[in-house]
Design a protein around this motif. Structure first.
Motif, mmCIF file in Angstrom:
data_model
loop_
_atom_site.group_PDB
_atom_site.id
_atom_site.type_symbol
_atom_site.label_atom_id
_atom_site.label_comp_id
_atom_site.label_asym_id
_atom_site.label_seq_id
_atom_site.Cartn_x
_atom_site.Cartn_y
_atom_site.Cartn_z
ATOM 1 N N VAL A 150 0.858 -1.186 0.000
ATOM 2 C CA VAL A 150 0.000 0.000 0.000
ATOM 3 C C VAL A 150 0.891 1.232 0.000
ATOM 4 C CG1 VAL A 150 -1.878 1.228 1.139
ATOM 5 C CG2 VAL A 150 -1.733 -1.268 1.340
ATOM 6 N N VAL A 151 0.748 2.064 -1.025
ATOM 7 C CA VAL A 151 1.561 3.262 -1.191
ATOM 8 C C VAL A 151 0.682 4.495 -0.994
ATOM 9 C CG1 VAL A 151 3.114 4.548 -2.709
ATOM 10 C CG2 VAL A 151 3.045 2.045 -2.827
ATOM 11 N N PHE A 152 1.075 5.319 -0.036
ATOM 12 C CA PHE A 152 0.338 6.543 0.271
ATOM 13 C C PHE A 152 1.098 7.769 -0.216
ATOM 14 C CE2 PHE A 152 -1.146 3.651 3.540
ATOM 15 C CZ PHE A 152 -2.426 4.055 3.881
ATOM 16 N N ASP A 153 0.395 8.704 -0.828
ATOM 17 C CA ASP A 153 0.852 10.081 -0.894
ATOM 18 C C ASP A 153 0.718 10.652 0.529
ATOM 19 O OD1 ASP A 153 1.495 12.697 -1.911
ATOM 20 O OD2 ASP A 153 -0.657 13.135 -1.996
ATOM 21 N N PHE A 154 1.232 11.851 0.764
ATOM 22 C CA PHE A 154 1.170 12.416 2.113
ATOM 23 C C PHE A 154 0.244 13.625 2.195
ATOM 24 C CE2 PHE A 154 2.909 14.965 5.677
ATOM 25 C CZ PHE A 154 2.671 14.047 6.693
ATOM 26 N N ASP A 155 0.634 14.743 1.572
ATOM 27 C CA ASP A 155 -0.174 15.961 1.648
ATOM 28 C C ASP A 155 -1.544 15.753 1.006
ATOM 29 O OD1 ASP A 155 1.663 17.666 2.973
ATOM 30 O OD2 ASP A 155 2.773 17.919 1.100
ATOM 31 N N ARG A 156 -2.593 16.122 1.733
ATOM 32 C CA ARG A 156 -3.986 16.002 1.314
ATOM 33 C C ARG A 156 -4.409 14.553 1.084
ATOM 34 N NH1 ARG A 156 -5.466 21.174 0.896
ATOM 35 N NH2 ARG A 156 -3.970 22.710 0.114
ATOM 36 N N THR A 157 -3.636 13.615 1.622
ATOM 37 C CA THR A 157 -3.993 12.199 1.556
ATOM 38 C C THR A 157 -3.925 11.611 2.957
ATOM 39 O OG1 THR A 157 -3.211 11.997 -0.734
ATOM 40 C CG2 THR A 157 -3.444 9.967 0.522
ATOM 41 N N ILE A 158 -2.702 11.385 3.485
ATOM 42 C CA ILE A 158 -2.598 10.997 4.895
ATOM 43 C C ILE A 158 -3.058 12.166 5.763
ATOM 44 C CG2 ILE A 158 -0.965 10.498 6.764
ATOM 45 C CD1 ILE A 158 0.567 8.721 4.876
ATOM 46 N N ILE A 159 -2.579 13.344 5.441
ATOM 47 C CA ILE A 159 -3.069 14.552 6.112
ATOM 48 C C ILE A 159 -4.038 15.258 5.170
ATOM 49 C CG2 ILE A 159 -1.080 14.868 7.622
ATOM 50 C CD1 ILE A 159 0.034 16.873 5.630
ATOM 51 N N GLU A 160 -5.023 15.937 5.742
ATOM 52 C CA GLU A 160 -6.053 16.578 4.926
ATOM 53 C C GLU A 160 -5.585 17.907 4.363
ATOM 54 O OE1 GLU A 160 -10.819 17.699 5.337
ATOM 55 O OE2 GLU A 160 -9.780 16.643 6.939
ATOM 56 N N TRP A 161 -4.487 18.426 4.854
ATOM 57 C CA TRP A 161 -3.991 19.738 4.493
ATOM 58 C C TRP A 161 -2.645 19.590 3.810
ATOM 59 C CZ3 TRP A 161 0.137 19.622 7.919
ATOM 60 C CH2 TRP A 161 -0.031 18.765 9.008
ATOM 61 N N ASP A 162 -2.048 20.690 3.410
ATOM 62 C CA ASP A 162 -0.731 20.697 2.780
ATOM 63 C C ASP A 162 0.298 21.142 3.820
ATOM 64 O OD1 ASP A 162 0.777 20.971 -0.107
ATOM 65 O OD2 ASP A 162 1.489 22.456 1.340
ATOM 66 N N SER A 163 1.281 20.306 4.088
ATOM 67 C CA SER A 163 2.222 20.587 5.176
ATOM 68 C C SER A 163 3.055 21.836 4.911
ATOM 69 C CB SER A 163 3.131 19.379 5.420
ATOM 70 O OG SER A 163 3.792 18.978 4.232
ATOM 71 N N ASP A 164 3.435 22.078 3.668
ATOM 72 C CA ASP A 164 4.197 23.292 3.345
ATOM 73 C C ASP A 164 3.377 24.537 3.669
ATOM 74 O OD1 ASP A 164 6.393 21.860 2.366
ATOM 75 O OD2 ASP A 164 5.586 21.795 0.327
ATOM 76 N N ASN A 165 2.136 24.547 3.187
ATOM 77 C CA ASN A 165 1.278 25.709 3.427
ATOM 78 C C ASN A 165 0.976 25.893 4.904
ATOM 79 O OD1 ASN A 165 1.105 26.416 0.724
ATOM 80 N ND2 ASN A 165 -0.724 25.186 0.359
ATOM 81 N N TRP A 166 0.814 24.785 5.619
ATOM 82 C CA TRP A 166 0.533 24.874 7.053
ATOM 83 C C TRP A 166 1.659 25.600 7.781
ATOM 84 C CZ3 TRP A 166 -3.644 23.295 10.046
ATOM 85 C CH2 TRP A 166 -3.436 23.305 11.438
ATOM 86 N N VAL A 167 2.906 25.179 7.527
ATOM 87 C CA VAL A 167 4.054 25.777 8.210
ATOM 88 C C VAL A 167 4.220 27.240 7.823
ATOM 89 C CG1 VAL A 167 6.582 25.725 8.357
ATOM 90 C CG2 VAL A 167 5.267 23.602 8.563
ATOM 91 N N ILE A 168 4.150 27.521 6.543
ATOM 92 C CA ILE A 168 4.362 28.894 6.065
ATOM 93 C C ILE A 168 3.303 29.846 6.635
ATOM 94 C CG2 ILE A 168 4.270 30.355 4.002
ATOM 95 C CD1 ILE A 168 5.499 27.872 2.515
#
Length: 279
Positions: A13-31
């Motif tokens: 099972v291969v997961f993307d991360f941003d907007r998949t495992i997490i509902e948001w975008d990690s780059d945008n969240w931090v910035i």
């Protein structure tokens, strides 16, 4: 140090991360949360995304934000309980879980360790990140910018997820291995095209991957199962896993606390095999 859960034969099972495992975008969240959205808006028209994120980490450092401030910011973000349950249950069923993401090791490891699921994954393929001697977080491209271009017209120059999937497929072998790929973005289209009959792709409904698939479904060999919430992702993933495991699997006695204690391997730029992720 505990090892990652042993994989059952056949289910990767291969997961993307941003907007998949997490509902948001990690780059945008931090910035946004650390107050650098003004600099991001100024620089965005002039830079590609991966070098822009490295530049934004320099901007945060110049404003007095430390690597620990960034960690705290990432830890403050929510992760859907259904996603956590899906990950831990798939691991308990013996699936080999991997992440293929255009985020970075620092963000992904921080978030998943905080929510107790990091060790459920055997491998993370993403852009390398490290804290330098000055305390600044540095983000590098997955594909070494000094090396020969990856040559894929569908993907950004720093990462071709399709080539990563091909390497995972080669390592798994062709016999008795089937894949479930879960993602949302344009970068998830190329790896979806690499899947075969008997594989599954789970696009997030009404996001770019879903729209690209819908534009010409004949191009995909894998069966398509969309989702639009953490609850739907969990239900669909576990349905497919049980379909792929014969006879239908039962959740094993695997201790999910191992997910918190173990570390996945990390595919770093310029390397052709997975290496241990440092603490």
């Amino acid at each position: 140090m505990a090892s990652a859960p042993a994989a059952a034969p056949g289910v990767v099972v291969v997961f993307d991360f941003d907007r998949t495992i997490i509902e948001w975008d990690s780059d945008n969240w931090v910035i946004t949360k650390l107050g650098a959205a003004d600099a991001f808006r100024r620089l965005r028209p002039t830079m590609r995304w991966n070098p822009l994120m490295d530049r934004m980490m320099a901007e945060l450092h110049a404003r007095g934000k430390t690597a620990e401030d960034i960690r705290d910011c990432l830890r403050s973000a929510p992760l859907d309980a259904h996603i956590i349950s899906a990950i831990k249950t798939a691991a308990a069923l013996g699936c080999d879980l991997k992440v293929v993401s255009d985020a970075n090791t620092f963000f992904i490891e921080t978030i998943m360790a905080h929510h107790g699921v990091l060790g459920c994954f055997s491998e993370i393929s993403t852009n390398p990140a490290h804290v330098d001697a000055d305390g600044r977080l540095r983000i590098s491209p997955f594909h070494d910018s000094a090396a020969e271009p990856h040559g894929c017209s569908l993907c950004p120059e720093n990462m071709c997820k399709g080539k990563i999937i091909e390497k995972i497929q080669a390592m798994a072998g062709t016999n008795n291995h089937h894949f479930i790929y879960i993602g949302d973005g344009m970068g998830d289209y190329c790896p979806s095209l690499k899947l075969s009959e008997g594989d599954y792709v789970m696009p997030k409904e009404n996001y770019p991957l879903w729209k690209l698939i819908c534009s010409n479904k004949q191009l995909l060999k894998a069966e398509v199962h969309p989702w639009n919430s953490g609850e739907e992702l969990e239900k669909t993933l576990l349905m497919l896993v049980n379909k792929m495991i014969t006879p239908p699997a039962q959740v094993s006695s695997f201790d999910c606390s191992k997910c918190e204690m173990s570390k996945p391997a990390s595919t770093e730029v310029g390397h052709h095999q997975a290496l241990p992720v440092p603490h």
